[in-house]
Each structure stands twice: as structure tokens, then as C-alpha cells.
Design an enzyme around this catalytic site. Structure first.
Site, PDB file in Angstrom:
ATOM      1  CD  GLU A  63      -9.146  20.532   1.971  1.00 45.39           C
ATOM      2  OE1 GLU A  63      -9.474  19.520   1.320  1.00 45.39           O
ATOM      3  OE2 GLU A  63      -9.126  21.677   1.496  1.00 45.39           O
ATOM      4  NE  ARG A 115      -3.971  12.483  16.714  1.00 44.94           N
ATOM      5  CZ  ARG A 115      -3.274  13.010  15.741  1.00 44.94           C
ATOM      6  NH1 ARG A 115      -3.619  12.792  14.478  1.00 44.94           N
ATOM      7  NH2 ARG A 115      -2.244  13.786  15.995  1.00 44.94           N
ATOM      8  CD  GLU A 161      -1.110  20.569  14.848  1.00 46.07           C
ATOM      9  OE1 GLU A 161      -0.822  20.466  16.053  1.00 46.07           O
ATOM     10  OE2 GLU A 161      -1.022  19.612  14.045  1.00 46.07           O
ATOM     11  CG  PHE A 178      -1.668   1.255   1.455  1.00 45.15           C
ATOM     12  CD1 PHE A 178      -2.821   1.511   0.725  1.00 45.15           C
ATOM     13  CD2 PHE A 178      -1.270   2.211   2.386  1.00 45.15           C
ATOM     14  CE1 PHE A 178      -3.547   2.683   0.911  1.00 45.15           C
ATOM     15  CE2 PHE A 178      -1.982   3.390   2.590  1.00 45.15           C
ATOM     16  CZ  PHE A 178      -3.127   3.616   1.837  1.00 45.15           C
TER      17      PHE A 178
END
Length: 181
Positions: free
Chosen positions: A140, A64, A96, A15
């Protein structure tokens, strides 16, 4: 060659995503036998211990998905290709939290889970913070809430399992051991 080194015979990509890649390596062990290793490749990350002039520690709270819960954490983020860790630390802090550091110091770098991942986190201390109104904007798909807390409040957040990740627990201990807040 190290006496415990494992020689890669073959790598099979599984992956390749935005944040990580997964591969399975066939390896030759030091005793001549073969084994498989499932490995996560990560571009590296930074985290920032940010402390205000009033000795408040800057944290962000965010959901999370891997844990299906929110955590309180030090500001952190992934390195972009070719990005220097110090620049990334300043960028992530501003995105942040809206703070820009007057002084940024590299403290330590460590691997998060070397048994299966190569993620290297670079820890920085940000001081002489300046709140900026027209700062960088968070990603975003990132929703965070800013927290500014004392060291005893941070230790209580850890006791309550709201601070529950290694980098942030490390940061709280570093602050305590070095009398920063």
C-alpha cells in the site's frame, strides 16, 4: 579463525525498524586493539531480471526517498521472515509488474555494501512471462510505474542516470553479456 577476524566484545542495539536494524559492535582487532563497528542488519532481498518473449526488459520506476528522486530499477523486494528467495522473487515480480514467470532461474547472490551492512541480494532471471489480470497487489505504500524497454533503451536510461543503482546496472550488463535482449 581467519587471520583478519574481528572478535565481537559487545553489541549495542541502536534501532530496530521495519526494513533494517542498526547496531554498534565493540570489536577486538587482530592486533589486539579495540574498535567500533556501526552495522546495518537486513533480512536480505531479491531482484528479478524479467524479459518478455519480445525481448523487452521489465523495469519499474519509483521514487526513492533516500535519494530524493525517482529511479528506474529491476523489480526487487525484501525477504519476509522465513521466505525462500525464489518464492520472494516470484511474489515481487507479480506485485510490482503483474507478470508471472513460467521459468525462474537463480543467477547470483551478492552483498550490497559489506563494509557496514549484511544485505544479501539474490538475483533471478524470469522468462516465459505471463501477464495476469488478477495478480498480487503491490504494498500500500509502494507506487511504481511499469516500463518495458529494449536493451539499447535500458543502456540509454543508464547513461541518463535514470538507472543508477548497482543491482539494476548489474542486470543490464548481464543481459548484454549474455545476449538476452
Amino acid at each position: 579463525m581467519h587471520k583478519f577476524e574481528e572478535k565481537t566484545i559487545k553489541t549495542k542495539p541502536i534501532f530496530n525498524g521495519k526494513v533494517i536494524s542498526l547496531q554498534v559492535d565493540d570489536v577486538l582487532l587482530p592486533d589486539g586493539k579495540e574498535a567500533k563497528r556501526e552495522l546495518i542488519k537486513h533480512p536480505g532481498a531479491v531482484c528479478v531480471i524479467a524479459i518478455t518473449d519480445e525481448k523487452k526488459i521489465i523495469f519499474v520506476e519509483q521514487y526513492r526517498k533516500a535519494l530524493e528522486r525517482p529511479l528506474v530499477e529491476v523489480p526487487a523486494g525484501k525477504l519476509e521472515p522465513g521466505e525462500e528467495p525464489a518464492y520472494c522473487a516470484e511474489r515481487e515480480l507479480e506485485e510490482e509488474t503483474g507478470y508471472r514467470p513460467g521459468k525462474m532461474t537463480h543467477l547470483q547472490s551478492f552483498y550490497t555494501s559489506p563494509g557496514f551492512a549484511d544485505e544479501l541480494v539474490h538475483v533471478f532471471l524470469a522468462e516465459q512471462l505471463e501477464k495476469v489480470e488478477d495478480g498480487l497487489v503491490a504494498d500500500e505504500d509502494e507506487f511504481v510505474e511499469l516500463l518495458e524497454v529494449s536493451l539499447p533503451e535500458a543502456e540509454q536510461l543508464a547513461k541518463d542516470n535514470r538507472i543508477f543503482d548497482a543491482k539494476t546496472l548489474w542486470a543490464v550488463q548481464y543481459i548484454r553479456l549474455n545476449g538476452l535482449a
